[in-house]
Write a protein that holds these residues in place. Structure first.
Motif, PDB file in Angstrom:
ATOM      1  N   MET A 122       0.840  -1.176   0.000  1.00 11.68           N
ATOM      2  CA  MET A 122       0.000   0.000   0.000  1.00 11.68           C
ATOM      3  C   MET A 122       0.885   1.239   0.000  1.00 11.68           C
ATOM      4  O   MET A 122       1.902   1.269   0.663  1.00 11.68           O
ATOM      5  CB  MET A 122      -0.892   0.018   1.238  1.00 11.68           C
ATOM      6  N   ASP A 123       0.423   2.229  -0.693  1.00 12.76           N
ATOM      7  CA  ASP A 123       1.211   3.461  -0.736  1.00 12.76           C
ATOM      8  C   ASP A 123       0.740   4.437   0.348  1.00 12.76           C
ATOM      9  O   ASP A 123      -0.191   4.175   1.093  1.00 12.76           O
ATOM     10  CB  ASP A 123       1.161   4.101  -2.127  1.00 12.76           C
ATOM     11  N   ARG A 124       1.413   5.546   0.414  1.00 15.79           N
ATOM     12  CA  ARG A 124       1.164   6.528   1.471  1.00 15.79           C
ATOM     13  C   ARG A 124      -0.265   7.068   1.439  1.00 15.79           C
ATOM     14  O   ARG A 124      -0.880   7.315   2.475  1.00 15.79           O
ATOM     15  CB  ARG A 124       2.169   7.660   1.330  1.00 15.79           C
ATOM     16  N   ARG A 125      -0.819   7.257   0.274  1.00 16.12           N
ATOM     17  CA  ARG A 125      -2.174   7.787   0.143  1.00 16.12           C
ATOM     18  C   ARG A 125      -3.190   6.848   0.796  1.00 16.12           C
ATOM     19  O   ARG A 125      -4.125   7.292   1.455  1.00 16.12           O
ATOM     20  CB  ARG A 125      -2.510   7.991  -1.326  1.00 16.12           C
ATOM     21  N   ASP A 126      -2.989   5.548   0.634  1.00 17.13           N
ATOM     22  CA  ASP A 126      -3.893   4.576   1.260  1.00 17.13           C
ATOM     23  C   ASP A 126      -3.821   4.672   2.789  1.00 17.13           C
ATOM     24  O   ASP A 126      -4.849   4.635   3.470  1.00 17.13           O
ATOM     25  CB  ASP A 126      -3.556   3.157   0.821  1.00 17.13           C
ATOM     26  N   TRP A 127      -2.610   4.780   3.332  1.00 16.16           N
ATOM     27  CA  TRP A 127      -2.450   4.880   4.786  1.00 16.16           C
ATOM     28  C   TRP A 127      -3.052   6.180   5.313  1.00 16.16           C
ATOM     29  O   TRP A 127      -3.621   6.208   6.404  1.00 16.16           O
ATOM     30  CB  TRP A 127      -0.980   4.771   5.189  1.00 16.16           C
ATOM     31  N   THR A 128      -2.949   7.235   4.540  1.00 15.75           N
ATOM     32  CA  THR A 128      -3.554   8.505   4.940  1.00 15.75           C
ATOM     33  C   THR A 128      -5.069   8.364   5.007  1.00 15.75           C
ATOM     34  O   THR A 128      -5.704   8.822   5.963  1.00 15.75           O
ATOM     35  CB  THR A 128      -3.167   9.617   3.948  1.00 15.75           C
ATOM     36  N   ARG A 129      -5.642   7.727   4.028  1.00 15.41           N
ATOM     37  CA  ARG A 129      -7.095   7.519   4.021  1.00 15.41           C
ATOM     38  C   ARG A 129      -7.529   6.628   5.178  1.00 15.41           C
ATOM     39  O   ARG A 129      -8.566   6.876   5.805  1.00 15.41           O
ATOM     40  CB  ARG A 129      -7.535   6.918   2.691  1.00 15.41           C
ATOM     41  N   ILE A 130      -6.754   5.590   5.458  1.00 20.21           N
ATOM     42  CA  ILE A 130      -7.066   4.711   6.584  1.00 20.21           C
ATOM     43  C   ILE A 130      -7.002   5.494   7.896  1.00 20.21           C
ATOM     44  O   ILE A 130      -7.869   5.356   8.765  1.00 20.21           O
ATOM     45  CB  ILE A 130      -6.103   3.504   6.613  1.00 20.21           C
ATOM     46  N   GLY A 131      -5.986   6.332   8.043  1.00 21.84           N
ATOM     47  CA  GLY A 131      -5.852   7.143   9.255  1.00 21.84           C
ATOM     48  C   GLY A 131      -7.003   8.112   9.427  1.00 21.84           C
ATOM     49  O   GLY A 131      -7.531   8.286  10.528  1.00 21.84           O
ATOM     50  N   ILE A 132      -7.403   8.754   8.348  1.00 23.43           N
ATOM     51  CA  ILE A 132      -8.529   9.698   8.410  1.00 23.43           C
ATOM     52  C   ILE A 132      -9.825   8.961   8.747  1.00 23.43           C
ATOM     53  O   ILE A 132     -10.601   9.418   9.582  1.00 23.43           O
ATOM     54  CB  ILE A 132      -8.650  10.481   7.083  1.00 23.43           C
ATOM     55  N   ALA A 133     -10.031   7.821   8.121  1.00 25.15           N
ATOM     56  CA  ALA A 133     -11.240   7.040   8.403  1.00 25.15           C
ATOM     57  C   ALA A 133     -11.261   6.583   9.867  1.00 25.15           C
ATOM     58  O   ALA A 133     -12.302   6.653  10.537  1.00 25.15           O
ATOM     59  CB  ALA A 133     -11.321   5.835   7.473  1.00 25.15           C
ATOM     60  N   ALA A 134     -10.119   6.152  10.389  1.00 14.92           N
ATOM     61  CA  ALA A 134     -10.050   5.727  11.788  1.00 14.92           C
ATOM     62  C   ALA A 134     -10.349   6.892  12.719  1.00 14.92           C
ATOM     63  O   ALA A 134     -11.053   6.742  13.720  1.00 14.92           O
ATOM     64  CB  ALA A 134      -8.672   5.136  12.087  1.00 14.92           C
ATOM     65  N   ALA A 135      -9.810   8.062  12.415  1.00 10.94           N
ATOM     66  CA  ALA A 135     -10.053   9.236  13.255  1.00 10.94           C
ATOM     67  C   ALA A 135     -11.533   9.615  13.237  1.00 10.94           C
ATOM     68  O   ALA A 135     -12.114   9.922  14.277  1.00 10.94           O
ATOM     69  CB  ALA A 135      -9.200  10.400  12.783  1.00 10.94           C
ATOM     70  N   VAL A 136     -12.144   9.576  12.073  1.00 10.38           N
ATOM     71  CA  VAL A 136     -13.559   9.941  11.956  1.00 10.38           C
ATOM     72  C   VAL A 136     -14.435   8.956  12.730  1.00 10.38           C
ATOM     73  O   VAL A 136     -15.406   9.345  13.369  1.00 10.38           O
ATOM     74  CB  VAL A 136     -13.978   9.992  10.466  1.00 10.38           C
ATOM     75  N   VAL A 137     -14.060   7.694  12.721  1.00 15.59           N
ATOM     76  CA  VAL A 137     -14.869   6.677  13.388  1.00 15.59           C
ATOM     77  C   VAL A 137     -14.582   6.619  14.889  1.00 15.59           C
ATOM     78  O   VAL A 137     -15.498   6.524  15.695  1.00 15.59           O
ATOM     79  CB  VAL A 137     -14.619   5.292  12.741  1.00 15.59           C
ATOM     80  N   LEU A 138     -13.324   6.711  15.298  1.00 15.10           N
ATOM     81  CA  LEU A 138     -12.955   6.470  16.692  1.00 15.10           C
ATOM     82  C   LEU A 138     -13.017   7.700  17.589  1.00 15.10           C
ATOM     83  O   LEU A 138     -13.334   7.587  18.772  1.00 15.10           O
ATOM     84  CB  LEU A 138     -11.558   5.861  16.754  1.00 15.10           C
ATOM     85  N   VAL A 139     -12.714   8.865  17.081  1.00 13.72           N
ATOM     86  CA  VAL A 139     -12.653  10.061  17.927  1.00 13.72           C
ATOM     87  C   VAL A 139     -14.009  10.401  18.548  1.00 13.72           C
ATOM     88  O   VAL A 139     -14.067  10.657  19.753  1.00 13.72           O
ATOM     89  CB  VAL A 139     -12.054  11.247  17.140  1.00 13.72           C
ATOM     90  N   PRO A 140     -15.105  10.404  17.813  1.00 15.78           N
ATOM     91  CA  PRO A 140     -16.390  10.703  18.467  1.00 15.78           C
ATOM     92  C   PRO A 140     -16.720   9.710  19.583  1.00 15.78           C
ATOM     93  O   PRO A 140     -17.255  10.097  20.615  1.00 15.78           O
ATOM     94  CB  PRO A 140     -17.411  10.621  17.331  1.00 15.78           C
ATOM     95  N   GLY A 141     -16.378   8.463  19.390  1.00 14.92           N
ATOM     96  CA  GLY A 141     -16.600   7.462  20.435  1.00 14.92           C
ATOM     97  C   GLY A 141     -15.789   7.772  21.668  1.00 14.92           C
ATOM     98  O   GLY A 141     -16.249   7.586  22.804  1.00 14.92           O
ATOM     99  N   GLY A 142     -14.582   8.272  21.477  1.00 20.01           N
ATOM    100  CA  GLY A 142     -13.749   8.664  22.610  1.00 20.01           C
ATOM    101  C   GLY A 142     -14.340   9.838  23.364  1.00 20.01           C
ATOM    102  O   GLY A 142     -14.308   9.885  24.597  1.00 20.01           O
ATOM    103  N   PHE A 143     -14.907  10.782  22.645  1.00 16.72           N
ATOM    104  CA  PHE A 143     -15.562  11.922  23.293  1.00 16.72           C
ATOM    105  C   PHE A 143     -16.778  11.459  24.088  1.00 16.72           C
ATOM    106  O   PHE A 143     -17.007  11.911  25.215  1.00 16.72           O
ATOM    107  CB  PHE A 143     -15.991  12.973  22.271  1.00 16.72           C
ATOM    108  N   VAL A 144     -17.546  10.562  23.526  1.00 13.33           N
ATOM    109  CA  VAL A 144     -18.734  10.056  24.222  1.00 13.33           C
ATOM    110  C   VAL A 144     -18.309   9.287  25.476  1.00 13.33           C
ATOM    111  O   VAL A 144     -18.878   9.483  26.552  1.00 13.33           O
ATOM    112  CB  VAL A 144     -19.583   9.161  23.286  1.00 13.33           C
TER     113      VAL A 144
END
Length: 59
Positions: free
Chosen positions: A1-23
Motif C-alpha cells: 500500500m502506498d502513502r495515500r492509502d495509509w492517509t485515508r485509513i488514518g482519516i477514516a479511523a479518526a472519523v470513526v474512533l474520535v467521536p466514540g472517545g468523546f462520548v
C-alpha cells in the motif's frame, strides 16, 4: 500500500474512533461528578447532628 492509502485509513479511523472517545469521556466524567455529589451529600448528612442535611433544616 502506498502513502495515500495509509492517509485515508488514518482519516477514516479518526472519523470513526474520535467521536466514540468523546462520548466515552463524557460518560466517565458524568459518572465521576454524580459519585462526587453523592459522596458530598452523605458527608453533609453525617456532619449534621440530626441526621438530616443542613439545607433541609434551614441552616
Amino acid at each position: 500500500m502506498d502513502r495515500r492509502d495509509w492517509t485515508r485509513i488514518g482519516i477514516a479511523a479518526a472519523v470513526v474512533l474520535v467521536p466514540g472517545g468523546f462520548v466515552l469521556g463524557a460518560v466517565l466524567a458524568a459518572r465521576r461528578v454524580q459519585q462526587a455529589r453523592a459522596a458530598a451529600d452523605l458527608t453533609e448528612r453525617s456532619e449534621h447532628p440530626t441526621g438530616t442535611s443542613a439545607r433541609a433544616s434551614g441552616e
